[in-house]
Scaffold this active site. Structure first.
Site, short mmCIF file in Angstrom:
data_model
loop_
_atom_site.label_atom_id
_atom_site.label_comp_id
_atom_site.label_asym_id
_atom_site.label_seq_id
_atom_site.Cartn_x
_atom_site.Cartn_y
_atom_site.Cartn_z
CG ASN A 218 -4.30 -9.29 -88.72
OD1 ASN A 218 -4.72 -8.27 -89.24
ND2 ASN A 218 -3.02 -9.50 -88.49
CE1 TYR B 99 -0.85 -0.74 -84.76
CE2 TYR B 99 -2.71 -0.43 -86.22
CZ TYR B 99 -1.73 -1.24 -85.69
OH TYR B 99 -1.62 -2.53 -86.10
CG HIS C 38 -3.57 -3.79 -92.61
ND1 HIS C 38 -4.38 -4.88 -92.47
CD2 HIS C 38 -2.49 -4.02 -91.82
CE1 HIS C 38 -3.84 -5.74 -91.62
NE2 HIS C 38 -2.68 -5.25 -91.22
FE1 HDE Z 1 -0.86 -3.14 -87.60
N1 HDE Z 1 -0.49 -1.34 -88.43
N2 HDE Z 1 0.99 -3.16 -86.79
N3 HDE Z 1 -1.13 -5.07 -86.91
N4 HDE Z 1 -2.66 -3.22 -88.45
C1 HDE Z 1 -1.33 -0.65 -89.21
O1 HDE Z 1 -1.81 1.63 -88.98
C2 HDE Z 1 1.78 -2.08 -86.67
C3 HDE Z 1 -0.26 -5.79 -86.16
C4 HDE Z 1 -3.62 -4.15 -88.28
O2 HDE Z 1 -8.08 -0.86 -91.40
C5 HDE Z 1 -0.86 0.75 -89.50
O3 HDE Z 1 -3.36 3.10 -89.69
C6 HDE Z 1 2.94 -2.40 -85.88
C7 HDE Z 1 -0.91 -6.94 -85.60
C8 HDE Z 1 -4.79 -3.82 -89.03
O4 HDE Z 1 -7.00 0.99 -91.03
C9 HDE Z 1 0.45 0.84 -88.70
C10 HDE Z 1 2.80 -3.72 -85.52
C11 HDE Z 1 -2.20 -6.88 -86.04
C12 HDE Z 1 -4.50 -2.61 -89.65
C13 HDE Z 1 0.54 -0.54 -88.08
C14 HDE Z 1 1.57 -4.18 -86.09
C15 HDE Z 1 -2.32 -5.71 -86.85
C16 HDE Z 1 -3.16 -2.25 -89.26
C17 HDE Z 1 -0.76 1.10 -90.94
C18 HDE Z 1 3.75 -4.58 -84.71
C19 HDE Z 1 -3.32 -7.87 -85.77
C20 HDE Z 1 -5.39 -1.82 -90.59
C21 HDE Z 1 -1.76 2.20 -91.16
C22 HDE Z 1 4.10 -4.03 -83.46
C23 HDE Z 1 -3.67 -8.01 -84.38
C24 HDE Z 1 -6.30 -0.91 -89.86
C25 HDE Z 1 -2.41 2.37 -89.90
C26 HDE Z 1 -7.20 -0.20 -90.83
C27 HDE Z 1 -2.53 -1.08 -89.66
C28 HDE Z 1 1.54 -0.86 -87.28
C29 HDE Z 1 1.13 -5.52 -85.97
C30 HDE Z 1 -3.56 -5.37 -87.49
C31 HDE Z 1 1.65 1.27 -89.48
C32 HDE Z 1 4.07 -1.46 -85.55
C33 HDE Z 1 -0.29 -7.97 -84.68
C34 HDE Z 1 -6.08 -4.61 -89.14
O5 HDE Z 1 0.36 1.81 -87.70
#
Ligand code: HDE
Length: 698
Positions: free
Chosen positions: A154, A368, A81
């Site tokens: 999402n 996060y 993202h």
């Molecule tokens: Fe994320 N995800 N994600 N994700 N995600 C990040 O956090 C993570 C997942 C989502 O505009 C990171 O600040 C793991 C699902 C959005 O700043 C990180 C897992 C969904 C955004 C991270 C998931 C998301 C992130 C990268 C599986 C939809 C952007 C930088 C366990 C429900 C937020 C950050 C923004 C961002 C980890 C799965 C949505 C690395 C470990 C499922 C919208 O922390």
């Protein structure tokens, strides 16, 4: 050129600069340039040197501070993202939701809660294009009176994996390949499909990813989903399961794949610009927030597990209850300070809302917070204005890099009896109003052996993928099959396409056959499904085309004109489009505009070469016979019309423009009209039935 008296030559200690500095401007007595230590700067043009041609002196603290700060301007981009755009706004609650939740923001009708929302693509880096085939992030930070609640979702209601332990594998596979660092922002490459074809649990999400959901027309036209099942808790401690949905007021709409590809060339910042411009001109993007609320009994009656993030609950099974709306009404003042530094965290939750045991969500609760320390460099990232709660923050956490507050007194521990000694004792815990985990309230017992297993129902990887397929229109199905072909056509690992098609046979035999045909492959043996695939009823709410809104609101019409065009005709189209809520963009072959009939110059908004029809929802061609003849030899004009036709858009034209339409291969259909009312009606939609005549789909 500007008049020379508005400029002065800057003079520093050592002599003259060769630059001209505008004399007028903000550098009044109150607005002096200073260093970060507040020392006034006399010369911002010349570094300190030993003689005019001599070496630069280390002593120059002005230069060193400026360069030092510049050298550290970037922070690590988000691992996923990374590319995003955001805006400020508010959430307005419809009615009291006290029956379901005690969360303060949902108690009073009409109450507004400020928020900051960031949209993103997933795979590409911060500088990548806006329109690859990709999932869009939809993250909302509500600054409630009880603390920050982050709904980090999402634009697709399911995810690729069921367990957080697979996330690094998914992300490594989909991002640019480790050795060559390409492709920059797409999933159409070896490693992603190698991984996906070995992960049957990703099949449902792949169906969504290959659908038009991942090539949205605008960020203002995407749906959003919390994905996981959450819990809401009311004042009596009653727990209700909820799924969150955002619904765009402008309706959901996508591009077609060829258009999306060409948009990558036409405007790298297509979505970012669209969001920014719409807010800047006061057309505030808006979504309704809906919940699907259900209890354990309903959850138990479903043939899938509500803790499984690869499953939806169709709206036809649990309808949406609309609880409020989000309006984005202010662009950020500074991209870095706000959009780049905003730190979302699904663990930011307020009393009245709670997590469930969804194993993906559980992993996110850790991830996060952890990532923010590495991106923002300090555990005090919550003090950055965009992250700071808009309610009091009081605790005994202290110190750390970049501590911005100056806590007073000795009370940095608890319990303490400092109050009894006349000092400030600091805040105390609040058992009545503080956050209480829902399971503790219900007394539900959560114990078990330590196991690395998944619940049995999680093993149904195909039933909902099939349901999604069955819910699409014929045209949407063709798009899905064609996307699989496109993506797999970019895969060089020989075994991968067949392995993927073997999985798809469990979704639908016709889909698998069409993909195999498109790939020029024999149909491979069907992959073994862990659980029997069940035939779920189609869910029409999953189709974009079945629920697209016919409207000009938020849509843009491009008008192509040239020397000799009739301004009255152009004006008539403009007025009609604007009356129906659309905007107009004038495109002329030359920068600046064209001389319309009578000789006056009509200013254009863009030059033809830089304003292809991909940028518009519909186009009108308003030419004189002579102007049309001239444009027959201009490739960009022919392409303008040809692409509008190929991208299934309405084309309105006057009689004199017909030769250009003919040259562009336009064939009459409902979307090809004159310039009158029928054009304005046609411009509100796309003409999907045209598609078989313009391209071969799988
Ligand atoms: Fe994320 N995800 N994600 N994700 N995600 C990040 O956090 C993570 C997942 C989502 O505009 C990171 O600040 C793991 C699902 C959005 O700043 C990180 C897992 C969904 C955004 C991270 C998931 C998301 C992130 C990268 C599986 C939809 C952007 C930088 C366990 C429900 C937020 C950050 C923004 C961002 C980890 C799965 C949505 C690395 C470990 C499922 C919208 O922390």
């Amino acid at each position: 050129m500007a008049k020379s008296e508005e400029f002065a030559t800057a003079v520093g200690d050592g002599g003259e600069t060769h630059q001209q500095i505008p004399k007028k401007g903000p550098h009044t007595a109150e607005a002096h340039l200073t260093t970060n230590q507040g020392i006034r700067v006399s010369d911002n043009q010349n570094s300190l040197k030993a003689g005019a041609r001599g070496p630069t002196l280390l002593e120059d603290f002005v230069l060193r501070e400026k360069i030092f700060h510049f050298d550290h301007e970037r922070i690590p981009e988000r691992i996923v993202h990374a590319r995003g755009s955001a805006a400020h706004g508010y959430f307005e609650n419809y009615k009291s939701l006290a029956d379901i939740t005690k969360a303060d923001l949902f108690q009073r009708p009409g109450e507004k809660t400020p928020l900051f929302t960031r949209f993103s693509t997933v795979a590409g880096g911060a500088g990548s294009v806006d329109t690859p085939r990709d999932v869009r992030g939809f993250a909302v930070k509500f600054y409630t009176k009880e603390g920050n609640w982050d709904l980090v979702g999402n634009n697709i209601p399911v995810f690729f994996i069921q367990d957080a332990i697979k996330f690094p594998d998914l992300v490594h596979a989909v991002k640019m390949e480790a050795d060559r660092a390409f492709p920059q922002a797409g999933s159409a490459h070896d490693t992603f499909w190698d991984w996906a074809s070995l992960m049957p649990e990703s099949t449902h999400m792949l169906m969504w990813a290959m659908s038009d959901r991942t090539i949205p027309r605008s960020l203002r036209m995407i749906e959003g989903f919390g994905v996981h099942t959450f819990q809401m808790v009311n004042a009596k401690g009653k727990v209700t399961f909820v799924k969150f949905h955002w619904r765009p007021k402008l309706g959901i709409q996508s591009t077609v794949w060829d258009e999306s590809l060409k948009l990558q060339a036409a405007d790298n910042d297509y979505h970012r610009r669209d969001l920014w411009e719409s807010i800047a001109m006061g057309a505030f993007p808006e979504w309704e927030l809906g919940i699907q609320a259900f209890d354990q009994k309903l959850a138990d009656s479903l043939p899938y597990d509500v803790l499984d993030p690869t499953k939806i609950i169709p709206e036809e099974v649990v309808p949406l209850r609309m609880i409020g709306r989000m309006v984005l009404d202010r662009n950020p003042d500074n991209f870095f300070a706000e959009t780049e530094q905003v730190a979302y965290c699904p663990a930011n939750i307020v009393p009245g809302i709670d997590f469930t045991n969804d194993p993906l969500l559980q992993g996110r609760l850790f991830s996060y917070l952890d990532t923010q320390k590495s991106r923002l460099g300090t555990a005090n990232f919550h003090q950055i204005p965009v992250n700071a709660p808009k309610c009091p923050v009081m605790n005994f956490q202290r110190d750390g890099q970049m501590q911005m507050n100056v806590p007073k007194g000795r009370a940095n521990y608890e319990p303490n009896s400092l109050t009894a000694h006349g000092e400030e004792g600091g805040p105390r815990e609040c058992p009545m109003t503080g956050f209480v985990t829902a399971n503790a309230v219900t007394g539900e017992d959560e114990q078990g052996e330590k196991l690395r297993v998944r619940p049995e129902l999680f093993a149904d990887h195909y039933s909902q993928a099939r349901q999604f397929w069955k819910s699409m229109t014929e045209n949407e199905q063709a798009h899905i099959a064609s996307s699989f072909v496109f993506e797999l056509s970019k895969v060089g690992l020989e075994q991968v396409p067949a392995r993927m098609i073997a999985n798809l046979r469990n979704v639908d035999e016709d889909l698998a056959k069409r993909v195999a045909d498109g790939m020029n492959l024999d149909l491979p043996k069907k992959a073994q499904a862990r659980r029997e695939v069940i035939d779920l009823d189609p869910s029409p709410a999953l189709s974009i085309q079945k629920k697209m809104k016919k409207t000009l609101e938020g849509r843009k019409v491009g008008i192509l004109y040239a020397d000799g065009s009739d301004e009255a005709e152009i004006k008539a189209v403009r007025n009609a489009v604007e009356k129906d809520g659309g905007t107009v963009f004038l495109v002329a072959p030359k920068v600046g505009g064209a001389k319309v009939k009578g000789g006056a110059l009509l200013k254009a908004d863009g030059q033809l070469a830089g304003s292809p029809s991909q940028l518009f929802d519909a186009v009108a061609v308003v030419l004189s016979a002579k102007g049309c003849e001239m444009l027959l030899t201009e490739g960009a004009a022919v392409q303008f019309v040809m692409d509008a036709f190929g991208h299934l858009k309405a084309i309105g034209a006057n009689d004199a423009s017909q030769p250009l339409l003919d040259k562009a291969g336009v064939v009459a259909d409902d979307g090809v009209t004159g310039l009158g009312k029928d054009f304005v009606a046609a411009a509100q939609q796309r003409f999907f039935e045209r598609e078989p005549s313009v391209r071969l789909l799988a």
